[in-house]
Write a protein that holds these residues in place. Structure first.
Motif, PDB file in Angstrom:
ATOM      1  N   LEU B  23      12.968  15.186  23.257  1.00 61.10           N
ATOM      2  CA  LEU B  23      12.819  15.038  21.812  1.00 61.10           C
ATOM      3  C   LEU B  23      11.337  15.028  21.419  1.00 61.10           C
ATOM      4  N   LEU B  26       9.727  18.428  22.096  1.00 64.24           N
ATOM      5  CA  LEU B  26      10.116  19.427  21.100  1.00 64.24           C
ATOM      6  C   LEU B  26       9.079  19.535  19.981  1.00 64.24           C
ATOM      7  N   GLY B  27       8.591  18.369  19.537  1.00 65.95           N
ATOM      8  CA  GLY B  27       7.578  18.367  18.491  1.00 65.95           C
ATOM      9  C   GLY B  27       6.334  19.125  18.918  1.00 65.95           C
ATOM     10  N   ALA B 181      19.895  14.172  19.398  1.00 69.91           N
ATOM     11  CA  ALA B 181      18.914  15.133  19.884  1.00 69.91           C
ATOM     12  C   ALA B 181      19.533  16.516  20.000  1.00 69.91           C
ATOM     13  N   LEU B 184      19.875  17.953  16.599  1.00 74.22           N
ATOM     14  CA  LEU B 184      18.557  18.311  16.085  1.00 74.22           C
ATOM     15  C   LEU B 184      18.106  19.646  16.650  1.00 74.22           C
ATOM     16  N   LEU B 188      17.381  23.048  14.676  1.00 78.06           N
ATOM     17  CA  LEU B 188      16.081  23.717  14.713  1.00 78.06           C
ATOM     18  C   LEU B 188      16.227  25.169  15.128  1.00 78.06           C
ATOM     19  N   VAL B 232      10.681  15.359  13.531  1.00 76.88           N
ATOM     20  CA  VAL B 232      11.101  15.148  14.925  1.00 76.88           C
ATOM     21  C   VAL B 232      10.502  13.852  15.450  1.00 76.88           C
TER      22      VAL B 232
END
Lengths: 358, 327
Positions: B23, B26-27, B181, B184, B188, B232
């Motif tokens: 998570l 990912l950012g 997650a 998300l 995305l 995120v």
């Protein structure tokens, strides 16, 4: 009108290639050396030594080391704290194992040991580049700190897990331990910083420095024109780690006296030294000193201003200091990505033309 | 046999931890792909988001400590509490504002600089945000509760007790985190593939100049990407904050996400997830089998050493774009 090359005739190649081609610069340099060696040791007191001068000199050595690796050879390292820890623990083991040998030799040997460790962690740099390498050096940072924390042999099985510097003397003057006076501590660090800066200057303007810079600018191109990347990168890691190791050894034995590895040599130390060379200027000897001075002086000034001047609580001041450090780094990167050294060079350019700028 | 069952439990827990790492990673990947900035501040963004969320939720007065120090007052709280959902939306708005400010004040002035300069700038940003978060909301450890279920999951314990005669201990929060997650990530990916802005984002990631020449606003995309990264970070901040309290160490999860990125490749969203899972499972199993032999706490460095060794054989990571160098 004083600040000119004109009239200062160079009659030999040696004179032509000197570090300070302008007479006034040379005098300023000699004057600074004279003040540092002959005047400061007699007027320095404990506060100034422990708050400003000793940390400044030690961090300047570390910044020189990192600047050789990052500024000259272009290999970004975030493992400085870990390598400083190697220097500190090496000097501790040597000091306690061979008490009869001079501490100067111990510190130099600690630098050598760090150089070997640095080369080991530098090996991946032959395959890994850029950010991947920067992150890979974090492996050194975390692994080394963990190692010194977990293996009792490194801290001589002491119950607290700390290492404490025993008292050692040079020429009869105590340099480590509680009996050491401010001026001896200062002088020891000054001698190391002076000699190492001289070494760094001469390494970086010679063959090895040019090889490093070729690798920094483009390693494949450098390889094509005949620079051996293995030798160049590993020598950069070795020399850099040698400097950083000596800084770590001095930090522990002369400055701190006692150290706990996670606290004294954590990731924040790596960033601190990195900030010094960014703010000072990448690829500059003067920049390493300027950056170290800036990062050592600024917290002292801020603390005096916020806590002493405004009477704010210390925790608030610490947070504000963090904000100011962060903002200053961003500001410097925007305003002058090449750091204080570049500002200094620009000033000198202007001075040369002054008062007739055309 | 017992050893294997314990290992299986640890494996599952490792997977859950891995999702959390993914998570955060990912950012990083989003910003790196879209703007080429290696955003060290991602972890601090998560910390800042979590602090802001708690602050808004509990009705804290921003900068209370500083105001008290300057004016000698004693304000702490407004005296109200904000419902979780509203607080999350407000925090999201703060993160968008932050993204806008970062673009305006920092990135805009650094266009065209070397990547390493941008990286350093984000380190500076991380320091600034860390200080700002503490000054705004105070540095004490806070509890974050937005109504996510916590504690041991009895159903899994029951099922595994039937199968193996030993109930696995799995936190319900971890299961929720995994689900969120996964959602998300799916959102995305869908956003990047099927929306106009998503396509523009991928175009910018491909080539800044080409994207500009077909009329895509680089600044808008950057603000958007940083906002998404902020969002995120908010989700990661909620998960980690609920799990272990909102405190400074939350920002250190960024350091855990770095080896995940190295393993997965800086430019690959699937890489961030697979890398996160590998590292989550790997470090837990390593700690379980090898840890006791070498004194424990191997989690601090295992991920880095694994990533380092891996990179020596595959310098661009698992799914990263092949690095082509020309002279």
């Amino acid at each position: 009108m004083l600040y000119r090359e004109a009239g200062d005739f160079k009659t030999s190649y040696r004179a032509d290639g000197q570090t300070f081609p302008i007479r006034l610069d040379r005098w300023a340099y000699y004057a600074a050396i004279a003040v540092a060696f002959l005047i400061v040791p007699f007027i320095i007191n404990d506060y100034w030594a422990s708050a400003v001068f000793v940390p400044f000199l030690i961090y300047a050595i570390a910044a020189l080391g990192l600047n050789i690796l990052t500024g000259y050879a272009g290999q970004v390292s975030l493992g400085t704290g870990g390598f400083m820890a190697v220097g500190a623990y090496a000097v501790y083991k040597l000091m306690t194992a061979f008490p009869e040998i001079s501490i100067v030799i111990h510190i130099l040997l600690a630098g050598g040991i760090t150089a070997i460790v640095g080369m080991l962690f530098g090996l991946p740099s032959l395959r890994i580049k850029g950010f991947y390498l920067a992150v890979a050096t974090l492996a050194a940072q975390f692994f080394l700190v963990w190692l010194f924390n977990k293996v009792p042999w490194f801290y001589n099985y002491s119950a607290s897990g700390q290492i404490n510097a025993p008292e050692r003397t040079i020429l009869g003057f105590a340099v480590s331990g509680p009996a050491a006076s401010a001026s001896t501590k200062y002088l020891v660090c000054l001698v190391f910083a002076f000699v190492l800066a001289w070494v760094a200057r001469n390494l970086t303007r010679g063959t090895s420095g040019r090889k490093w810079m070729a690798i920094r600018d483009m390693d494949i191109a450098a390889e094509i024109i005949g620079v051996n990347p293995l030798a160049a990168k590993l020598s950069a890691f070795a020399v850099s780690s040698f400097f950083v190791g000596i800084a770590g050894a001095l930090l522990f034995s002369v400055y701190l006296g006692a150290a706990e590895v996670g606290e004294a040599f954590g990731i924040n130390k790596s960033f601190l030294v990195l900030f010094m060379i960014i703010i000072g200027g990448l690829g500059s000897i003067f920049g390493s000193f300027a950056g170290a001075a800036f990062m050592v002086l600024m917290p002292v000034l801020l603390k005096n201003l916020l806590v002493g001047g405004f009477g704010w609580p210390t925790d608030l001041a610490a947070h504000i200091e963090l904000m100011i450090v962060g903002a200053l780094i961003v500001f410097f990167l925007i305003a002058e990505p090449h750091g204080l050294a570049r500002l200094w060079a620009l000033t000198k350019e202007k001075l040369r033309l002054w008062p007739f700028p055309h | 046999m017992d050893q294997m069952i314990f290992a299986a439990e640890i494996f599952l827990n490792g997977l859950m931890t891995g999702v959390m790492y993914a998570l955060v990673a990912l950012g990083f990947v989003l910003i790196f792909k879209a703007s080429g900035v290696f955003n060290y501040a991602q972890g601090v963004l998560a910390l800042f988001a979590a602090l802001t969320l708690v602050g808004i939720q509990q009705g804290q007065v921003p900068f209370a400590h500083m105001i008290n120090a300057v004016f000698g007052t004693h304000v702490e709280h407004f005296g109200w509490t904000v419902p979780s959902v509203l607080a999350i939306i407000l925090t999201g708005a703060v993160m968008v504002l932050l993204a806008f400010l970062i673009e305006k004040l920092v990135l805009q002035h650094l266009v065209g600089q070397a990547p390493i300069i941008l990286f350093m700038a984000t380190i500076g940003l991380a320091y600034f945000l860390e200080g700002l978060g503490d000054v705004m909301w105070g540095a004490n450890i806070k509890n974050l509760d937005v109504g996510l279920p916590q504690g041991i999951s009895e159903s899994i314990e029951g099922v595994t007790a039937n199968w193996f005669g030993y109930g696995f201990f799995i936190d319900r929060l971890d299961i929720w985190a995994t689900v969120i997650a996964a959602l998300l990530v799916a959102a995305l990916v869908a956003f990047a593939q099927y929306t106009k802005q998503g396509r523009a984002m991928r175009a910018v990631a491909d080539d800044h100049q080409a994207a500009l020449s077909v009329g895509i606003s680089l600044r808008f995309i950057w603000v958007m990407v940083w906002s998404i990264a902020g969002f995120v970070a908010l989700v990661a901040g909620i998960m980690w904050g609920t799990k272990s309290g909102v405190q400074f160490s939350l920002s250190l999860i960024a350091l855990k996400a770095l080896p995940v990125l190295m393993l997965g490749g800086f430019t690959s969203i699937p890489g961030a997830i697979v890398g996160g899972l590998i590292i989550g499972v790997g470090e837990k199993l390593f700690e379980f089998f090898i840890g006791p032999m070498v004194g424990g706490a191997t989690e601090n460095w295992f991920a880095y050493v694994l990533a380092l060794l891996f990179l020596v054989f595959r310098p661009q990571g698992l799914f990263g774009e092949r690095i082509i160098e020309r002279v």
